[in-house]
Design a protein around this motif. Structure first.
Motif, PDB file in Angstrom:
ATOM      1  N   ILE A  81     -31.610  23.492  61.655  1.00 51.29           N
ATOM      2  CA  ILE A  81     -31.269  24.884  61.945  1.00 51.29           C
ATOM      3  C   ILE A  81     -32.600  25.615  62.123  1.00 51.29           C
ATOM      4  CG2 ILE A  81     -30.158  26.979  61.086  1.00 51.29           C
ATOM      5  CD1 ILE A  81     -28.306  25.178  59.437  1.00 51.29           C
ATOM      6  N   THR A  82     -32.829  26.153  63.298  1.00 54.99           N
ATOM      7  CA  THR A  82     -34.177  26.583  63.672  1.00 54.99           C
ATOM      8  C   THR A  82     -34.380  28.099  63.655  1.00 54.99           C
ATOM      9  OG1 THR A  82     -33.553  26.606  66.003  1.00 54.99           O
ATOM     10  CG2 THR A  82     -34.444  24.550  65.120  1.00 54.99           C
ATOM     11  N   TYR A  83     -33.473  28.884  63.098  1.00 50.45           N
ATOM     12  CA  TYR A  83     -33.632  30.342  63.131  1.00 50.45           C
ATOM     13  C   TYR A  83     -33.515  30.917  61.728  1.00 50.45           C
ATOM     14  CZ  TYR A  83     -28.591  30.918  62.430  1.00 50.45           C
ATOM     15  OH  TYR A  83     -27.327  30.899  61.906  1.00 50.45           O
ATOM     16  N   GLU A  84     -33.918  32.200  61.598  1.00 52.00           N
ATOM     17  CA  GLU A  84     -33.771  32.946  60.353  1.00 52.00           C
ATOM     18  C   GLU A  84     -32.627  33.943  60.513  1.00 52.00           C
ATOM     19  OE1 GLU A  84     -37.243  34.605  58.478  1.00 52.00           O
ATOM     20  OE2 GLU A  84     -38.548  33.233  59.577  1.00 52.00           O
ATOM     21  N   SER A  85     -31.735  33.967  59.559  1.00 54.53           N
ATOM     22  CA  SER A  85     -30.569  34.852  59.638  1.00 54.53           C
ATOM     23  C   SER A  85     -31.009  36.311  59.652  1.00 54.53           C
ATOM     24  CB  SER A  85     -29.644  34.605  58.446  1.00 54.53           C
ATOM     25  OG  SER A  85     -29.287  33.247  58.377  1.00 54.53           O
ATOM     26  N   THR A  94     -33.565  28.308  70.788  1.00 56.95           N
ATOM     27  CA  THR A  94     -32.802  27.236  70.148  1.00 56.95           C
ATOM     28  C   THR A  94     -32.417  27.647  68.733  1.00 56.95           C
ATOM     29  OG1 THR A  94     -33.943  25.546  71.443  1.00 56.95           O
ATOM     30  CG2 THR A  94     -32.870  24.831  69.402  1.00 56.95           C
ATOM     31  N   LEU A  95     -31.128  27.508  68.413  1.00 52.15           N
ATOM     32  CA  LEU A  95     -30.617  27.876  67.087  1.00 52.15           C
ATOM     33  C   LEU A  95     -30.320  26.635  66.231  1.00 52.15           C
ATOM     34  CD1 LEU A  95     -28.104  30.661  68.211  1.00 52.15           C
ATOM     35  CD2 LEU A  95     -30.500  30.915  67.561  1.00 52.15           C
ATOM     36  N   PHE A  96     -29.755  25.590  66.844  1.00 51.06           N
ATOM     37  CA  PHE A  96     -29.400  24.351  66.123  1.00 51.06           C
ATOM     38  C   PHE A  96     -29.851  23.158  66.971  1.00 51.06           C
ATOM     39  CE2 PHE A  96     -26.300  27.565  64.968  1.00 51.06           C
ATOM     40  CZ  PHE A  96     -26.161  27.438  63.605  1.00 51.06           C
ATOM     41  N   ARG A  97     -30.132  22.059  66.283  1.00 50.73           N
ATOM     42  CA  ARG A  97     -30.389  20.797  66.972  1.00 50.73           C
ATOM     43  C   ARG A  97     -29.443  19.739  66.413  1.00 50.73           C
ATOM     44  NH1 ARG A  97     -36.036  22.371  66.792  1.00 50.73           N
ATOM     45  NH2 ARG A  97     -36.775  22.675  68.942  1.00 50.73           N
ATOM     46  N   ILE A  98     -28.823  19.005  67.323  1.00 52.31           N
ATOM     47  CA  ILE A  98     -27.951  17.885  66.967  1.00 52.31           C
ATOM     48  C   ILE A  98     -28.729  16.599  67.212  1.00 52.31           C
ATOM     49  CG2 ILE A  98     -25.816  16.676  67.568  1.00 52.31           C
ATOM     50  CD1 ILE A  98     -24.611  19.354  68.334  1.00 52.31           C
ATOM     51  N   VAL A 187     -25.625  34.634  59.711  1.00 57.15           N
ATOM     52  CA  VAL A 187     -25.820  33.502  58.803  1.00 57.15           C
ATOM     53  C   VAL A 187     -25.102  32.275  59.373  1.00 57.15           C
ATOM     54  CG1 VAL A 187     -25.348  32.651  56.465  1.00 57.15           C
ATOM     55  CG2 VAL A 187     -26.003  35.042  56.820  1.00 57.15           C
ATOM     56  N   PRO A 188     -25.717  31.090  59.335  1.00 57.52           N
ATOM     57  CA  PRO A 188     -25.041  29.891  59.850  1.00 57.52           C
ATOM     58  C   PRO A 188     -23.842  29.516  58.990  1.00 57.52           C
ATOM     59  CG  PRO A 188     -27.101  29.301  58.764  1.00 57.52           C
ATOM     60  CD  PRO A 188     -27.085  30.793  58.844  1.00 57.52           C
ATOM     61  N   GLU A 189     -22.795  29.036  59.644  1.00 56.15           N
ATOM     62  CA  GLU A 189     -21.580  28.626  58.945  1.00 56.15           C
ATOM     63  C   GLU A 189     -21.599  27.143  58.577  1.00 56.15           C
ATOM     64  OE1 GLU A 189     -19.309  30.688  57.968  1.00 56.15           O
ATOM     65  OE2 GLU A 189     -20.161  32.436  58.969  1.00 56.15           O
ATOM     66  N   VAL A 190     -22.664  26.422  58.978  1.00 65.11           N
ATOM     67  CA  VAL A 190     -22.816  25.008  58.649  1.00 65.11           C
ATOM     68  C   VAL A 190     -24.215  24.792  58.092  1.00 65.11           C
ATOM     69  CG1 VAL A 190     -21.175  24.223  60.392  1.00 65.11           C
ATOM     70  CG2 VAL A 190     -23.599  24.455  60.983  1.00 65.11           C
ATOM     71  N   SER A 191     -24.428  23.641  57.512  1.00 72.64           N
ATOM     72  CA  SER A 191     -25.752  23.287  56.998  1.00 72.64           C
ATOM     73  C   SER A 191     -26.235  22.011  57.672  1.00 72.64           C
ATOM     74  CB  SER A 191     -25.702  23.101  55.475  1.00 72.64           C
ATOM     75  OG  SER A 191     -24.798  22.071  55.123  1.00 72.64           O
ATOM     76  N   THR A 192     -27.502  21.714  57.487  1.00 70.15           N
ATOM     77  CA  THR A 192     -28.067  20.485  58.037  1.00 70.15           C
ATOM     78  C   THR A 192     -27.306  19.268  57.493  1.00 70.15           C
ATOM     79  OG1 THR A 192     -30.231  21.533  58.154  1.00 70.15           O
ATOM     80  CG2 THR A 192     -30.175  19.141  58.261  1.00 70.15           C
TER      81      THR A 192
END
Length: 394
Positions: A81-85, A94-98, A187-192
């Motif tokens: 997860i590459t951003y700050e809430s 880019t906000l997330f990387r899969i 805020v992200p709804e998932v975690s790494t």
């Protein structure tokens, strides 16, 4: 033995005389408390007709200018997860990387298939050229046509391989989930480490653009018809532009003016109202989506009389009244108003220009009371002061 003697009742003559004397004094005492009757001193101002702004006040609700739910386009495991809430991000960030290992393999396999198809096209074209040169010397027309068909088939297979490579590359690129707009990311709804699926219903996060911002307001179709009637009748003079101002939840006047973005085109069947959308600049984020606000729209100007609100009273049924001094007596008038301006009612009926409006001494005022008028002035905040005497020769 001593005898106990009972006292005789006192004569009633002196008690009766005292009561009679007290009763005779009562009118005189009451007169002393009331004081001499006379006219009531009333501070008055002279009403004047003026061209005043015509405002319409509407309740509104803030709506984000743009808001996007971020969802994955491909499935896999969240690697980063590459951003700050709560921070603003630019479009394309880019906000997330899969995890992309599988997709990299798919790209490599697609590239190999493209290379194979390109080789097949080259071989087919060579065969066709050779057959075309040898036609009639051991190579029939049917052989040439078959070679030409083989070239077309090889080219079709190459196009299919190229499309598969493009799709594999797109899926690899989609392992980096980017923001499509500039805005504040939630805020992200998932975690790494979480597993996500392509186009899932649950959003990973939300990006909201807050500057500018919309405020949606509603106005009844009946009131709009009344305003149109005022314009058609000449009572309301339309301005060149519609001036839109905003009052925040804490009662503070917002320092940015609004722009009418989308006028209503349909009346709600449930509320009988039009919906309008107004855009405001919001660089400091004073307005947030979901807030309830108050919008004032200046439609133009109208000829009316400004009556200070402090000189009026409103009954339980909503009737607005004020007192006017007419030939030494207070006359109560029922007023018709169309909104307010600078702590005064915009009155269109009930009083006329040149009349003396009573603004001071109202606590004991009643309809028909005799009054002595005293010229006064009243400030915008409702403070009454005695009017200055005119200068000599003025």
């Amino acid at each position: 033995m001593a005898l106990l003697r009972l006292s005789r009742p006192a004569p009633l003559t002196w008690i009766s005389a005292a009561l009679l004397s007290f009763s005779l004094c009562q009118p005189a005492l009451a007169q002393m408390r009331r004081g001499p009757a006379g006219p009531i001193a009333a501070g008055v101002i002279t009403l004047e007709e003026a061209q005043v702004p015509f405002f319409v006040t509407l309740p509104g609700r803030a709506v984000a200018y743009e808001e996007v739910d971020i969802r994955p386009r491909v499935g896999g495991t969240i690697a980063e997860i590459t951003y700050e809430s709560g921070r603003q991000v630019e479009a394309g960030t880019t906000l997330f990387r899969i995890e992309g290992d599988t997709f990299e393999v798919d790209v490599a396999a697609a590239e190999a298939e493209v290379a194979r198809a390109e080789a097949a096209v080259s071989a087919a074209e060579g065969t066709r050229s050779r057959y075309e040169r040898l036609q009639g010397t051991g190579v029939t027309i049917e052989d040439v046509e078959t070679a030409r068909v083989a070239v077309l088939q090889s080219k079709a297979e190459l196009s299919s391989a190229q499309a598969a490579l493009k799709l594999a590359q797109l899926n690899l690129d989609r392992t980096e989930i980017k923001s499509p707009i500039t805005g504040v990311v939630a805020v992200p709804e998932v975690s790494t480490g979480a597993i996500v699926t392509a186009n899932q219903s649950d959003a990973l996060t939300t990006v909201t653009r807050l500057d500018p911002i919309y405020v949606d307001v509603e106005e009844s179709s009946k009131r709009l018809a009344e305003v149109r009637a005022l314009i058609d009748g000449g009572t309301l003079q339309r301005g060149d532009d519609v001036d839109v101002s905003l009052t925040l939840e804490n009662g503070v006047q917002y320092d940015q003016k609004g722009v009418l973005e989308s006028p209503g085109t349909r009346v709600s069947t449930s509320t009988g109202t039009f919906e309008f959308r107004i855009r405001f600049d919001n660089p400091e984020r004073h307005i947030m989506p979901g807030q309830f606000l108050r919008v004032e729209v200046e439609l133009g100007t109208t000829r009316a009389i400004l009556v200070p609100q402090g000189a009026t009273s409103r009954a339980a049924d909503g009737t607005l009244t004020a007192f006017v001094a007419v030939e030494g007596k207070a006359e109560q008038r029922e007023l018709t108003e169309r909104g307010s301006y600078q702590n005064a009612w915009i009155v269109t009926e009930g009083v006329t220009a040149g009349e003396a409006l009573i603004v001071d001494g109202l606590s004991s005022m009643r309809n028909g009371a005799e009054v002595t008028t005293v010229p006064v002035t009243i400030s915008e905040t409702g403070i009454v002061t005695e009017a200055a005497a005119p200068a000599n020769g003025g």
